[in-house]
Design a protein around this motif. Structure first.
Motif, PDB file in Angstrom:
ATOM      1  N   MET A  38       0.851  -1.186   0.000  1.00 39.46           N
ATOM      2  CA  MET A  38       0.000   0.000   0.000  1.00 39.46           C
ATOM      3  C   MET A  38       0.885   1.234   0.000  1.00 39.46           C
ATOM      4  O   MET A  38       1.754   1.370   0.862  1.00 39.46           O
ATOM      5  CB  MET A  38      -0.915  -0.003   1.230  1.00 39.46           C
ATOM      6  CG  MET A  38      -2.002  -1.061   1.195  1.00 39.46           C
ATOM      7  SD  MET A  38      -2.918  -1.202   2.757  1.00 39.46           S
ATOM      8  CE  MET A  38      -1.778  -2.227   3.716  1.00 39.46           C
ATOM      9  N   CYS A  39       0.672   2.115  -0.963  1.00 43.95           N
ATOM     10  CA  CYS A  39       1.511   3.308  -1.052  1.00 43.95           C
ATOM     11  C   CYS A  39       0.773   4.513  -0.486  1.00 43.95           C
ATOM     12  O   CYS A  39      -0.463   4.532  -0.373  1.00 43.95           O
ATOM     13  CB  CYS A  39       1.937   3.571  -2.493  1.00 43.95           C
ATOM     14  SG  CYS A  39       0.595   4.073  -3.584  1.00 43.95           S
ATOM     15  N   LEU A  40       1.532   5.523  -0.146  1.00 49.01           N
ATOM     16  CA  LEU A  40       0.978   6.725   0.467  1.00 49.01           C
ATOM     17  C   LEU A  40      -0.046   7.383  -0.447  1.00 49.01           C
ATOM     18  O   LEU A  40      -1.130   7.777  -0.005  1.00 49.01           O
ATOM     19  CB  LEU A  40       2.098   7.706   0.803  1.00 49.01           C
ATOM     20  CG  LEU A  40       1.676   9.053   1.375  1.00 49.01           C
ATOM     21  CD1 LEU A  40       1.003   8.885   2.721  1.00 49.01           C
ATOM     22  CD2 LEU A  40       2.873   9.985   1.484  1.00 49.01           C
ATOM     23  N   ASP A  41       0.270   7.532  -1.731  1.00 53.83           N
ATOM     24  CA  ASP A  41      -0.648   8.197  -2.655  1.00 53.83           C
ATOM     25  C   ASP A  41      -1.981   7.472  -2.726  1.00 53.83           C
ATOM     26  O   ASP A  41      -3.044   8.102  -2.793  1.00 53.83           O
ATOM     27  CB  ASP A  41      -0.020   8.282  -4.051  1.00 53.83           C
ATOM     28  CG  ASP A  41       1.112   9.286  -4.117  1.00 53.83           C
ATOM     29  OD1 ASP A  41       1.201  10.142  -3.217  1.00 53.83           O
ATOM     30  OD2 ASP A  41       1.907   9.220  -5.064  1.00 53.83           O
ATOM     31  N   GLU A  42      -1.936   6.158  -2.728  1.00 49.17           N
ATOM     32  CA  GLU A  42      -3.158   5.358  -2.791  1.00 49.17           C
ATOM     33  C   GLU A  42      -4.042   5.615  -1.579  1.00 49.17           C
ATOM     34  O   GLU A  42      -5.255   5.856  -1.706  1.00 49.17           O
ATOM     35  CB  GLU A  42      -2.783   3.880  -2.875  1.00 49.17           C
ATOM     36  CG  GLU A  42      -3.950   2.920  -2.821  1.00 49.17           C
ATOM     37  CD  GLU A  42      -3.504   1.464  -2.713  1.00 49.17           C
ATOM     38  OE1 GLU A  42      -4.361   0.589  -2.870  1.00 49.17           O
ATOM     39  OE2 GLU A  42      -2.297   1.226  -2.445  1.00 49.17           O
ATOM     40  N   LEU A  43      -3.456   5.576  -0.385  1.00 50.45           N
ATOM     41  CA  LEU A  43      -4.236   5.751   0.836  1.00 50.45           C
ATOM     42  C   LEU A  43      -4.706   7.195   0.995  1.00 50.45           C
ATOM     43  O   LEU A  43      -5.817   7.445   1.469  1.00 50.45           O
ATOM     44  CB  LEU A  43      -3.414   5.316   2.039  1.00 50.45           C
ATOM     45  CG  LEU A  43      -3.016   3.839   2.044  1.00 50.45           C
ATOM     46  CD1 LEU A  43      -2.147   3.520   3.256  1.00 50.45           C
ATOM     47  CD2 LEU A  43      -4.238   2.936   2.018  1.00 50.45           C
ATOM     48  N   ALA A  44      -3.866   8.142   0.587  1.00 58.34           N
ATOM     49  CA  ALA A  44      -4.283   9.543   0.636  1.00 58.34           C
ATOM     50  C   ALA A  44      -5.479   9.770  -0.278  1.00 58.34           C
ATOM     51  O   ALA A  44      -6.395  10.535   0.047  1.00 58.34           O
ATOM     52  CB  ALA A  44      -3.124  10.450   0.245  1.00 58.34           C
ATOM     53  N   GLY A  45      -5.478   9.100  -1.436  1.00 52.52           N
ATOM     54  CA  GLY A  45      -6.597   9.223  -2.359  1.00 52.52           C
ATOM     55  C   GLY A  45      -7.890   8.691  -1.769  1.00 52.52           C
ATOM     56  O   GLY A  45      -8.971   9.251  -1.992  1.00 52.52           O
ATOM     57  N   ILE A  46      -7.805   7.614  -1.007  1.00 50.39           N
ATOM     58  CA  ILE A  46      -8.993   7.061  -0.354  1.00 50.39           C
ATOM     59  C   ILE A  46      -9.568   8.057   0.644  1.00 50.39           C
ATOM     60  O   ILE A  46     -10.782   8.181   0.808  1.00 50.39           O
ATOM     61  CB  ILE A  46      -8.649   5.725   0.334  1.00 50.39           C
ATOM     62  CG1 ILE A  46      -8.316   4.668  -0.725  1.00 50.39           C
ATOM     63  CG2 ILE A  46      -9.777   5.249   1.234  1.00 50.39           C
ATOM     64  CD1 ILE A  46      -7.742   3.400  -0.153  1.00 50.39           C
ATOM     65  N   ALA A  47      -8.673   8.787   1.315  1.00 46.69           N
ATOM     66  CA  ALA A  47      -9.108   9.787   2.301  1.00 46.69           C
ATOM     67  C   ALA A  47      -9.479  11.123   1.663  1.00 46.69           C
ATOM     68  O   ALA A  47     -10.009  12.001   2.335  1.00 46.69           O
ATOM     69  CB  ALA A  47      -8.008  10.016   3.330  1.00 46.69           C
TER      70      ALA A  47
END
Length: 330
Positions: A38-47
């Motif tokens: 899981m990358c930071l950009d992916e999780l930031a996008g979810i939020a």
């Protein structure tokens, strides 16, 4: 309470719920995908937060960094499988819980539980992980450092009390539109957090350059612009630009560059800084206490500090600083 007061409290509550909803979506996603990268950009996008700000917001909300949160869930899942799936190999469990190798899993497991995975599995009463205690201690420390006790007034100004060691300090936050500025700057790449000598040197360099060109006057503004989040960027790659305002069209040279500092809406925290250790609690209060209750979220423009006085001229050596976070409606 007036109708305006009721509306204000409703806005605060809605903002808190929205932040909670976004963070809960991320935590639920992480829990469902522990076996995957899981990358930071992916999780930031979810939020629906920018990657630049998300890591700091996540830590402020949960009390632990994103990496620590993911690691903790992976280790807890692995510990459960070791106890309840005796036929499943340690290597299979490690890979199933998202660890890249058996060696990486072994190190992380021993650091957390104080024993190997095999010893954990063989023990009739395996010791309780101390991760939860670490998290509890971390949250307790955070609550001691930051205590929101302000009331939103008729204008967008908030007050935050920060308990830092034995002293309680007040942080006032105001949302306002700031103008575009042009900065002549020198940039440092590498560690900088808490390094007073470094910042002194950077300011001396830019002031010598600007002074020799008659670019310093009573209207000059002094800034530090932060390009990276110290919590997620390797300290050797951190970038900070220390600069002074100059007229548009000013040209740099081989020693000094010129940048445009975007204007627009910012949350501006007015701080009185007595020592370098005061900076971090103030930033943490701004992100961890004020933002979730404000009805705003950070956008992709750069954060910066503006220095409003010379602490050498203050009888108590106090530095007056505006900490500025670009914001947009939640």
């Amino acid at each position: 309470m007036s109708s305006k007061g009721k509306f204000t409290r409703s806005v605060i509550d809605d903002g808190i719920r929205e932040y909670a909803s976004r963070m809960n979506r991320v935590m639920d996603y992480v829990e469902r995908h522990l076996d995957q990268e899981m990358c930071l950009d992916e999780l930031a996008g979810i939020a629906h937060f920018s990657a630049f700000h998300f890591h700091r917001l996540f830590r402020a909300y949960t009390g632990e960094t994103l990496g620590r949160f993911i690691s903790r869930l992976r280790l807890q899942k692995a510990a459960g499988q070791l106890l309840h799936n005796p036929e499943k190999s340690v290597t299979h469990i490690a890979l199933d819980c998202g660890f890249g190798s058996s060696a990486a899993f072994a190190r992380a497991f021993r650091d957390c539980f104080g024993m190997s995975a095999s010893e954990w599995r063989r023990s009739p009463n395996p010791i309780q992980s101390n991760l939860d205690q670490r998290l509890s201690n971390m949250r307790e420390a955070a609550s001691e450092s930051i205590c929101y006790s302000g009331v939103i007034q008729s204008i967008p100004v908030w007050t935050i009390n920060m308990k830092n060691t034995m002293n309680q300090k007040t942080l006032t936050v105001e949302v306002k539109d700031l103008p575009e500025r042009h900065l002549a700057y020198v940039r440092h790449i590498g560690p900088y957090v808490g390094d007073e000598a470094l910042f002194k040197n950077l300011f001396e360099r830019i002031c010598r350059w600007a002074g020799a060109r008659s670019l310093i006057n009573e209207k000059s503004g002094f800034f530090a612009v932060y390009h990276d989040d110290p919590e997620i960027t390797d300290e050797e790659k951190l970038r900070v630009s220390v600069g002074i305002t100059v007229p548009a069209g000013t040209r740099g040279d081989e020693k000094v560059s010129v940048m445009r500092l975007e204007g627009g809406r910012y949350a501006v925290a007015h701080c009185r800084i007595a020592e370098s250790s005061d900076f971090w609690p103030a930033w943490r209060a701004l992100y961890g206490e004020w933002l979730p209750q404000s009805g705003f979220q950070p956008d992709d423009r750069l954060c910066f500090e503006q220095y409003l006085n010379d602490p050498k001229e203050d009888p108590d050596g106090i530095m007056i600083v505006d900490m500025c976070v670009p914001v947009k409606p939640l």
